[in-house]
Design an enzyme around this catalytic site. Structure first.
Site, PDB file in Angstrom:
ATOM      1  N   CYS A   1       4.833  -7.437   7.753  1.00 40.83           N
ATOM      2  CA  CYS A   1       5.818  -6.999   8.747  1.00 40.83           C
ATOM      3  C   CYS A   1       6.002  -8.095   9.784  1.00 40.83           C
ATOM      4  O   CYS A   1       5.055  -8.772  10.164  1.00 40.83           O
ATOM      5  CB  CYS A   1       5.356  -5.709   9.427  1.00 40.83           C
ATOM      6  SG  CYS A   1       6.578  -5.052  10.593  1.00 40.83           S
TER       7      CYS A   1
ATOM      8  N   CYS B   1      -1.761  -3.178  14.820  1.00 41.25           N
ATOM      9  CA  CYS B   1      -1.426  -2.775  13.444  1.00 41.25           C
ATOM     10  C   CYS B   1      -1.900  -3.834  12.434  1.00 41.25           C
ATOM     11  O   CYS B   1      -1.586  -5.007  12.576  1.00 41.25           O
ATOM     12  CB  CYS B   1       0.083  -2.580  13.349  1.00 41.25           C
ATOM     13  SG  CYS B   1       0.667  -2.361  11.668  1.00 41.25           S
TER      14      CYS B   1
ATOM     15  N   CYS C   1       3.215   8.391   1.611  1.00 36.96           N
ATOM     16  CA  CYS C   1       3.513   7.449   2.691  1.00 36.96           C
ATOM     17  C   CYS C   1       3.745   6.101   2.022  1.00 36.96           C
ATOM     18  O   CYS C   1       2.843   5.558   1.392  1.00 36.96           O
ATOM     19  CB  CYS C   1       2.322   7.398   3.648  1.00 36.96           C
ATOM     20  SG  CYS C   1       2.530   6.156   4.934  1.00 36.96           S
TER      21      CYS C   1
ATOM     22  N   CYS D   1       3.143  -5.880  15.989  1.00 39.00           N
ATOM     23  CA  CYS D   1       2.481  -4.952  16.911  1.00 39.00           C
ATOM     24  C   CYS D   1       0.975  -5.251  16.882  1.00 39.00           C
ATOM     25  O   CYS D   1       0.388  -5.375  15.800  1.00 39.00           O
ATOM     26  CB  CYS D   1       2.743  -3.504  16.489  1.00 39.00           C
ATOM     27  SG  CYS D   1       4.510  -3.166  16.346  1.00 39.00           S
TER      28      CYS D   1
ATOM     29  N   GLU E   1       0.816  -1.212   0.000  1.00 35.34           N
ATOM     30  CA  GLU E   1       0.000   0.000   0.000  1.00 35.34           C
ATOM     31  C   GLU E   1       0.852   1.264   0.000  1.00 35.34           C
ATOM     32  O   GLU E   1       1.913   1.286   0.621  1.00 35.34           O
ATOM     33  CB  GLU E   1      -0.848   0.047   1.274  1.00 35.34           C
ATOM     34  CG  GLU E   1      -1.833  -1.071   1.377  1.00 35.34           C
ATOM     35  CD  GLU E   1      -2.634  -1.006   2.674  1.00 35.34           C
ATOM     36  OE1 GLU E   1      -3.526  -1.817   2.825  1.00 35.34           O
ATOM     37  OE2 GLU E   1      -2.353  -0.127   3.511  1.00 35.34           O
TER      38      GLU E   1
ATOM     39  N   CYS F   1      -2.118   1.909   8.128  1.00 39.21           N
ATOM     40  CA  CYS F   1      -1.200   0.951   7.534  1.00 39.21           C
ATOM     41  C   CYS F   1      -1.777  -0.463   7.425  1.00 39.21           C
ATOM     42  O   CYS F   1      -2.220  -1.039   8.407  1.00 39.21           O
ATOM     43  CB  CYS F   1       0.022   1.046   8.445  1.00 39.21           C
ATOM     44  SG  CYS F   1       1.111  -0.254   8.612  1.00 39.21           S
TER      45      CYS F   1
HETATM   46  N1  SAH Z   1       7.140  -0.020  11.174  1.00 39.65           N
HETATM   47  C1  SAH Z   1       7.296   1.361  11.405  1.00 39.65           C
HETATM   48  C2  SAH Z   1       6.660   2.235  10.334  1.00 39.65           C
HETATM   49  C3  SAH Z   1       5.329   1.788   9.801  1.00 39.65           C
HETATM   50  S1  SAH Z   1       3.980   1.926  10.916  1.00 39.65           S
HETATM   51  C4  SAH Z   1       6.797   1.729  12.791  1.00 39.65           C
HETATM   52  O1  SAH Z   1       6.141   0.911  13.432  1.00 39.65           O
HETATM   53  O2  SAH Z   1       7.109   2.828  13.234  1.00 39.65           O
HETATM   54  C5  SAH Z   1       3.744   3.692  10.961  1.00 39.65           C
HETATM   55  C6  SAH Z   1       3.089   4.200  12.234  1.00 39.65           C
HETATM   56  O3  SAH Z   1       1.716   3.804  12.301  1.00 39.65           O
HETATM   57  C7  SAH Z   1       3.732   3.654  13.517  1.00 39.65           C
HETATM   58  O4  SAH Z   1       3.909   4.692  14.447  1.00 39.65           O
HETATM   59  C8  SAH Z   1       2.706   2.673  14.003  1.00 39.65           C
HETATM   60  O5  SAH Z   1       2.821   2.412  15.371  1.00 39.65           O
HETATM   61  C9  SAH Z   1       1.429   3.361  13.610  1.00 39.65           C
HETATM   62  N2  SAH Z   1       0.249   2.510  13.576  1.00 39.65           N
HETATM   63  C10 SAH Z   1       0.137   1.252  13.123  1.00 39.65           C
HETATM   64  N3  SAH Z   1      -1.119   0.800  13.266  1.00 39.65           N
HETATM   65  C11 SAH Z   1      -1.823   1.822  13.805  1.00 39.65           C
HETATM   66  C12 SAH Z   1      -3.183   1.980  14.193  1.00 39.65           C
HETATM   67  N4  SAH Z   1      -4.050   0.993  14.048  1.00 39.65           N
HETATM   68  N5  SAH Z   1      -3.561   3.162  14.722  1.00 39.65           N
HETATM   69  C13 SAH Z   1      -2.672   4.180  14.888  1.00 39.65           C
HETATM   70  N6  SAH Z   1      -1.382   4.097  14.532  1.00 39.65           N
HETATM   71  C14 SAH Z   1      -0.964   2.928  14.006  1.00 39.65           C
HETATM   72 FE1  SF4 Z   2       5.362  -3.445  11.696  1.00 36.18          FE
HETATM   73 FE2  SF4 Z   2       2.980  -2.312  12.044  1.00 36.18          FE
HETATM   74 FE3  SF4 Z   2       4.599  -2.647  14.125  1.00 36.18          FE
HETATM   75 FE4  SF4 Z   2       5.216  -0.831  12.251  1.00 36.18          FE
HETATM   76  S1  SF4 Z   2       3.421  -0.799  13.607  1.00 36.18           S
HETATM   77  S2  SF4 Z   2       6.582  -2.348  13.161  1.00 36.18           S
HETATM   78  S3  SF4 Z   2       4.411  -1.867  10.416  1.00 36.18           S
HETATM   79  S4  SF4 Z   2       3.685  -4.288  12.905  1.00 36.18           S
END
Ligand code: SAH
Ligand code: SF4
Length: 365
Positions: free
Chosen positions: A122, A129, A115, A126, A101, A346
Site C-alpha cells: 500500500c 499498519c 476480508c 499509515c 493476504e 492487515c
Molecule cells: N486501506 C483501507 C482498507 C485496508 S486497512 C483503509 O485504510 O481503510 C483496513 C482497516 O484496518 C483500516 O481501518 C485500518 O486503519 C485498520 N488497521 C490497519 N492496521 C491496523 C492495526 N495495526 N491495528 C488496528 N487496525 C489497523
Molecule cells: Fe494502506 Fe494500511 Fe493505511 Fe489502509 S491502513 S491505507 S492498507 S497503509
C-alpha cells in the site's frame, strides 16, 4: 475491462472478464456469443476450477480455453487457523511473485465474511499498519480481487455453506485502485454469478476525498467505511500521512456528501492506541466532529505491529471513550480484531512469512 497491470503470463485470466467481455471473446474466437454466458456461469456461479468441468462446452472450445486462458492464478503459500477455529488466514502468491493476504471469518449468526486485498502492499504509509510499513508493489487486477473471494466461496460451498459477506479491508487502499475495485464489486455482486448482496459488502478507505465522492455517485450500494483514527489534523497527520493531502475537514465533507447522496449510514474506523487517541479529549473532539451525521463508529483496539511502538487501549479506556461518544449521540461498537493470535491484522502474515524466508536463506548460506 480495465487492465493496466502487466503480469508475466501470456494467458488470459478469465476472472478479469465480465459477461460482456467473455461474450466478445467468444465471438472473436468464432463461437456463438451465448458460450460467453455459459463460461461466465461456470466461473462465477458454479466456481469450477478446471475446464473439464465445463460440461456443456464443445471439446474444441474447452481445449482452446485450456491453451490460452487460466481460471485464476493464485497459489496458496501459507495458511493459519485461529485457536477458536473461526478465522482462517491465507497468503497467496501471484505469478509475478507478489504475496497477498485474505482472511475468512465465520460468525455464530451464520455470516461468512471474506476480508480481501485490493493491492500488493500500500502506498498510503499509515504508521501503525503492517501493509503500510512494507510500501506499495502494485494494484491487483479485478480478477485477483475476485479470486480471493471465489477461493473461500468454493471451500464453503463444498461444506454446504456459503460466503455471505465481503469486506475490502485486506491489504491495500481500494479507492487508490478504483477501476479494478469497482469492477470486482460488480462481479462479486452479480445475481447471475457470485450473488453477494451489495449491502453485504463494505469498502474501507483511508479517506481519498475525490474518490469517495466519485464512489457516492456510482450506481452501486456497497457500504462505506472511512478510517479516521484521529480528530485533529495534527494528530491525523502523524498517523495517516494522506491527511496532509486530504485534511480532516475535507474527509468529513466527503462523508457528508456520501450520506446525502446515498441516504446510507457511513462508518468510521478508529484504531484505539493507548494514551494517544483513546483519551476523553479525543472522544469529545470526535463527538463534536460527527454529531448530527448519519454514522457509526467502529472502535478497534490497535493490533500491535513490528514497525510501530503503540499499544492497544485498556478496556476501561475503551468503554470510557465509547460513553463519551454517546454523550454526543454518536453510536459506536467495540470490535476486537478477529484472529489476533494468527496475525490476522492487515499485512502481518506476509511480514512474518518474509521474515522466515530471510532467516531460512541466511541459514542455508
Ligand atoms: N486501506 C483501507 C482498507 C485496508 S486497512 C483503509 O485504510 O481503510 C483496513 C482497516 O484496518 C483500516 O481501518 C485500518 O486503519 C485498520 N488497521 C490497519 N492496521 C491496523 C492495526 N495495526 N491495528 C488496528 N487496525 C489497523
Ligand atoms: Fe494502506 Fe494500511 Fe493505511 Fe489502509 S491502513 S491505507 S492498507 S497503509
Amino acid at each position: 475491462m480495465t487492465d493496466s497491470v502487466t503480469l508475466p503470463t501470456k494467458k488470459i485470466n478469465l476472472y478479469d472478464y465480465d459477461l460482456a467481455s467473455l461474450t466478445s471473446l467468444m465471438k472473436a474466437w468464432g463461437f456463438p456469443g451465448y458460450r460467453g454466458k455459459q463460461i461466465y456461469e461456470w466461473l462465477f456461479k458454479h466456481k469450477v476450477a478446471t475446464f473439464v468441468q465445463m460440461a456443456n462446452l464443445p471439446k474444441q472450445l474447452r481445449e482452446r480455453l485450456d491453451a490460452e486462458t487460466v481460471i485464476g492464478h493464485m497459489q496458496q503459500e501459507a495458511e493459519q487457523h485461529s485457536n477458536d477455529g473461526q478465522t482462517v488466514k491465507r497468503l497467496f502468491r501471484l505469478p509475478d511473485g507478489q504475496l497477498i493476504e485474505s482472511v475468512l471469518m465465520e460468525y455464530d449468526d451464520g455470516r461468512r465474511t471474506a476480508c480481501i486485498s485490493t493491492q500488493a502492499g500500500c502506498a498510503m504509509g499509515c504508521v501503525f499498519c503492517a501493509t503500510g510499513q512494507m510500501g506499495f508493489a502494485r494494484h491487483l487486477t479485478s480478477g485477483e480481487i475476485v479470486e480471493q473471494a471465489i477461493y473461500f466461496a468454493r471451500q464453503l460451498e463444498a461444506e454446504n455453506d456459503r460466503l455471505s459477506n465481503i469486506v475490502l479491508m485486506g491489504m491495500g487502499e481500494p479507492l487508490h485502485n478504483y477501476d479494478h475495485t469497482l469492477q470486482a464489486i460488480r462481479t462479486l455482486n452479480d445475481p447471475d454469478g457470485m450473488n453477494i448482496g451489495q449491502r453485504n459488502m463494505t469498502l474501507s478507505t483511508v479517506g481519498l476525498v475525490p474518490q469517495i465522492k466519485r464512489f457516492a455517485d456510482e450506481d452501486i450500494h456497497t457500504k462505506l467505511a472511512i478510517s479516521l483514527h484521529a480528530a485533529t489534523d495534527e494528530e491525523r497527520n502523524a498517523l495517516l500521512p494522506v491527511n496532509k493531502r486530504y485534511p480532516l475537514r475535507d474527509v468529513i465533507d466527503a462523508a457528508k456528501y456520501y450520506v446525502s447522496k446515498t441516504g446510507r449510514r457511513i462508518s468510521f474506523e478508529w484504531a484505539l492506541i493507548r494514551g494517544e487517541n483513546d483519551t476523553l479529549e479525543q472522544a469529545q473532539k470526535l463527538g463534536s466532529l460527527l454529531h448530527g451525521l448519519l454514522c457509526h463508529v467502529n472502535l478497534i483496539p490497535l493490533n500491535p505491529t513490528g514497525g510501530f511502538g503503540g499499544a492497544p487501549s485498556d478496556p476501561l479506556a475503551v468503554s470510557a471513550f465509547q460513553d463519551e461518544l454517546a454523550n454526543y449521540e454518536v453510536t459506536s461498537t467495540v470490535r476486537v480484531r478477529r484472529g489476533i493470535d494468527i496475525q490476522a491484522g492487515c499485512g502481518q502474515l506476509k511480514t512474518n512469512v518474509l521474515k522466515q524466508e530471510r532467516a531460512r536463506r541466511k541459514t542455508e548460506n
